[in-house]
Design an enzyme around this catalytic site. Structure first.
Site: not given
Lengths: 160, 607
Positions: B72, B134, B184, B492
């Site tokens: 994601e 959940f 949902k 770096m």
């Protein structure tokens, strides 16, 4: 410097998190925060007392104004606004101190709410400065418990 | 018989009612899709999961094109890349819980760099919220400090208003990320409110802000200045001020320095361009800041990588600040006066008020600064120098490519050696400094701008932070070109450890890096690994001519450092430039902001 900011907000579920989160995230010093409904049930006023220099106060105002729930910000620091706090106090008392306590309560225009053999419960509504003086005066008797609201403020009606 | 007839009659009646109902109402998910499509958002990046399944079901067969990523975080960065390259709102989707928290880095990145993205997260059903269900997590609470606007939808009737509000807020004023948390049960609940009404927030959050401040004073200051300097930032790109900035700079003969985020806001090879300023800025840009007598910051925020010492940043000059976000004014560095408003509007109003200037001694002075302070590195045997490769890439792509980087040395070399012709070509994580940004952002950019070459410049450390997206690139055949500079170190970090921690290379050695070409082979992606100087030309041709996603891994010396360098907290006076005598090999000097440099090397025409 203590500045009183009165922030009119939309009554949305997360508004208090948004405002208080801004203060912790940016490290602004806050003395008190109180929140309650206004005459319009869809709006609340959050009254903030902040201890910051003038420039930082301006920065705080600008950051607050970026929040979508903030409708209006007014500074109510000066003499042209009424400021009030409420304090509830339980103090030790005995036969010997009771008279002196009652005199002090009278002087401060506070009110006795309840009393027992060994304690007095007092309430007082006043401006924050007088509340602090009141608490100093009673501390020598032994404060058992104390709860104090944050400051709320409204501007006085415009004269003329 | 009669009974049967009755049954038929009643079932016919039921189906008629149902048809009628579907005309009048839609599910929350359908209303959200309709609202984003009505706002011309037609693609999104994401990853499905339990709490967002009804939305994915509604998206199936809709006009909202979905790209499935492999993590994601990449969805959020792809949305950012799309938004940065196109100026439109990018959209990303995740499920509740871990899906939502994986978006957080990308959302924060978008907040820091003012990128308009819409993040949509699934949430457990409203009846389960607060029960530690959940995959339940308070993503609304988590994203309060990292969004311009966020909302948890509680009723299907709110879907259209909240979605419209989120999209409008994301794009207005100073752009930024917004998040909608979508339970949902509300995704499937039906509502008759199909279109947004009056938005529930004050108009200042979605309408164009007015211009306020000392415009006349700024014009007057420009007209009086001996040595004016424009300091442009990311705001110049967001406001589309490119054409007007050129007009202003040319009319009043004002040289231009740019922040990392502002690269491309002004043409990099323009005679008046002095390139990037700041911690790893061009020496000539930083010196000009120390010499100017009027500094006009335009959509820049005096951040700690630019005003490294805030008490000594152009302190000899009169400082003016133009910004759309009033809260940026006097936030870190106190300025003499300001103008709040959309930068392009401000510049447009300013142009007729400034006097036409033919030639300034100051401009000649800046031109001499450029000539006297080129970027420098040493060429040493057959080692590939990343600076030279990027410079060559710039020449071969005529400064027209979209360059997307990760974070570290490669990012600074790209910022220094690739002079951008225009805005929205430069995708980099500036404020947050997010390793793993570059590759997914490039995928988003390529979907938004299919006609442009999109090149990822990354390092071995950064690329491994989101290299799983090779699968996404392959799956949708998104032909981005990837360069991975491999020095086997977090370069770096190594540079700082060498300069400030007495060569104690604590956990910066990336031993056991993969063979990147073999890795690509596993994804059926063409790739090459090069180690010697003479291979660069052919490798770049391979990269630019391959019609598919492809990669080159470039082995570079681990000791290579980024110069010039101004250490954190110190002023430009203490800038350290490259010292050829301390390194092996012969010095090479390059001024990427010279107009002639690019056109002398054209080897490849437009596609």
């Amino acid at each position: 410097m203590r500045t009183v900011l009165s922030v009119l907000v939309r009554n949305s579920a997360g508004v208090l998190s948004h405002v208080s989160g801004l203060f912790t995230r940016r490290g602004y010093n806050i003395d008190s925060l109180s929140v309650g409904e206004t005459e319009d049930a869809t709006k609340s006023i959050i009254t903030l007392v902040v201890s910051e220099e003038e420039e930082m106060v301006r920065q705080i105002e600008k950051q607050l104004y970026k929040l979508v729930d903030v409708l209006e910000i007014r500074e109510l620091t000066g003499e042209d606004a009424l400021k009030r706090e409420l304090v509830l106090l339980t103090v030790k008392s005995s036969r010997e101190t009771r008279h002196e306590l009652l005199t002090l309560i009278n002087v401060f225009k506070a009110r006795v709410v309840d009393m027992s053999e060994s304690e007095i419960m007092i309430e007082m509504v006043a401006n924050p400065r007088r509340i602090s003086g009141f608490l100093r005066a009673f501390s020598e008797f032994g404060i058992i418990e104390m709860a104090r609201t944050g400051t709320i403020a409204l501007p006085f009606p415009a004269s003329g | 018989m009669a009974k049967n007839n009755n049954n038929q009659g009643s079932s016919a009646k039921t189906s008629a009612t149902r048809t009628e109902k579907t005309v009048l109402t839609k599910s929350g998910a359908e209303v959200l899709i309709d609202t984003v499509l009505a706002n011309k958002i037609d693609s999104c990046w994401g990853y499905p999961g339990g709490a967002i399944l009804p939305f994915y079901d509604a998206m199936y067969g809709s006009n909202l094109k979905h790209y499935l990523v492999r993590h994601e975080q990449a969805a959020a960065h792809a949305a950012e890349g799309f938004a940065k390259a196109t100026g439109k709102v990018g959209m990303c989707i995740a499920t509740s819980g871990p899906g939502a928290t994986n978006l957080v880095t990308g959302i924060t990145d978008a907040k820091m760099d003012s990128v308009p993205i819409l993040a949509l997260t699934g949430q457990v059903a409203t009846t389960a919220i607060g029960t530690d269900a959940f995959q339940e997590c308070d993503i609304y609470g988590i994203t309060i400090p990292i969004t311009k606007y966020n909302a948890l939808i509680r009723y299907a009737d709110e879907v259209a208003d909240i979605t419209e509000t989120a999209i409008r807020v994301a794009q207005s004023g100073r752009p930024g990320p917004v998040l909608i948390d979508f339970p949902k049960d509300i995704q499937v609940a039906h509502t008759a409110r199909l279109k947004p009404g009056k938005l529930p927030i004050p108009p200042r959050h979605y309408e164009k802000p007015p211009v306020v401040g000392d415009l006349a004073r700024l014009a007057d200051a420009i007209n009086r200045a001996r040595a004016p300097l424009l300091y442009v930032g990311g705001g110049a790109i967001h406001s589309g001020a490119y054409a007007n900035l050129i007009k202003l700079a040319e009319k009043a003969q004002i040289p231009v320095v740019s922040t990392l985020m502002g690269l491309g806001a002004f043409p990099g090879t323009h005679d008046l361009s002095l390139g990037m300023l700041g911690m790893h800025g061009m020496a000539y840009a930083n010196k000009a800041v120390q010499e100017c007598d009027l500094l006009i910051s335009a959509g820049a925020r005096y951040d700690d990588r630019v005003a490294t010492d805030k008490s000594d940043f152009a302190s000899q000059a009169l400082r003016a600040h133009i910004d759309v976000d009033q809260a940026e004014i006097n936030k870190r560095v106190k300025v003499d006066f300001y103008i709040a408003g959309d930068l392009n509007d401000v510049i447009a109003e300013l142009i007729p008020k400034v006097k036409q200037v033919k030639e300034r001694a100051w401009v000649t002075f800046c031109r001499d600064l450029k000539a006297a302070n080129p970027l420098r590195f040493n060429k040493n045997g057959s080692f590939i120098k990343p600076q030279q490769l990027i410079y060559r890439l710039w020449q071969k792509t005529r400064g027209e490519a979209i360059i997307s980087t990760d974070v570290g040395q490669h990012q600074m070399w790209a910022a220094q050696y690739y002079a951008f012709n225009g805005p929205r070509q430069w995708l980099t994580s500036g404020g947050l400094g997010t390793m793993g940004f570059g590759f997914p952002a490039a995928l988003g950019a390529k979907i938004g701008c299919p006609e442009k070459d999109v090149v990822v410049i990354s390092g071995d450390g950064s690329f491994q932070m989101n290299m799983q997206e090779l699968a996404t690139a392959r799956m949708y055949n998104i032909p981005v070109k990837i360069i991975v500079f491999n020095n086997g170190f977090l370069g770096m970090v190594r540079q700082w450890q060498e300069l400030f921690y007495e060569n104690r290379f604590s956990s910066s050695d990336m031993d056991y890096n993969p063979d990147f070409a073999k890795l690509c082979a596993a994804f059926d992606i063409p790739a090459k690994r090069i180690t010697a100087d003479h291979e660069v030309e052919e490798a770049l041709d391979f990269l630019l001519n391959t019609k598919d996603v492809c990669l080159i891994e470039v082995a570079i010396p681990r000791e290579e450092k980024v110069y010039p360098m101004v250490s954190s907290g110190t002023g430009y006076r203490e800038m350290v430039d490259f010292d050829s005598s301390k390194e092996a090999g012969d010095e090479v000097k390059i001024i990427p902001n010279e107009p002639a440099a690019r056109d002398g090397y054209v080897t490849r025409g437009k596609k």
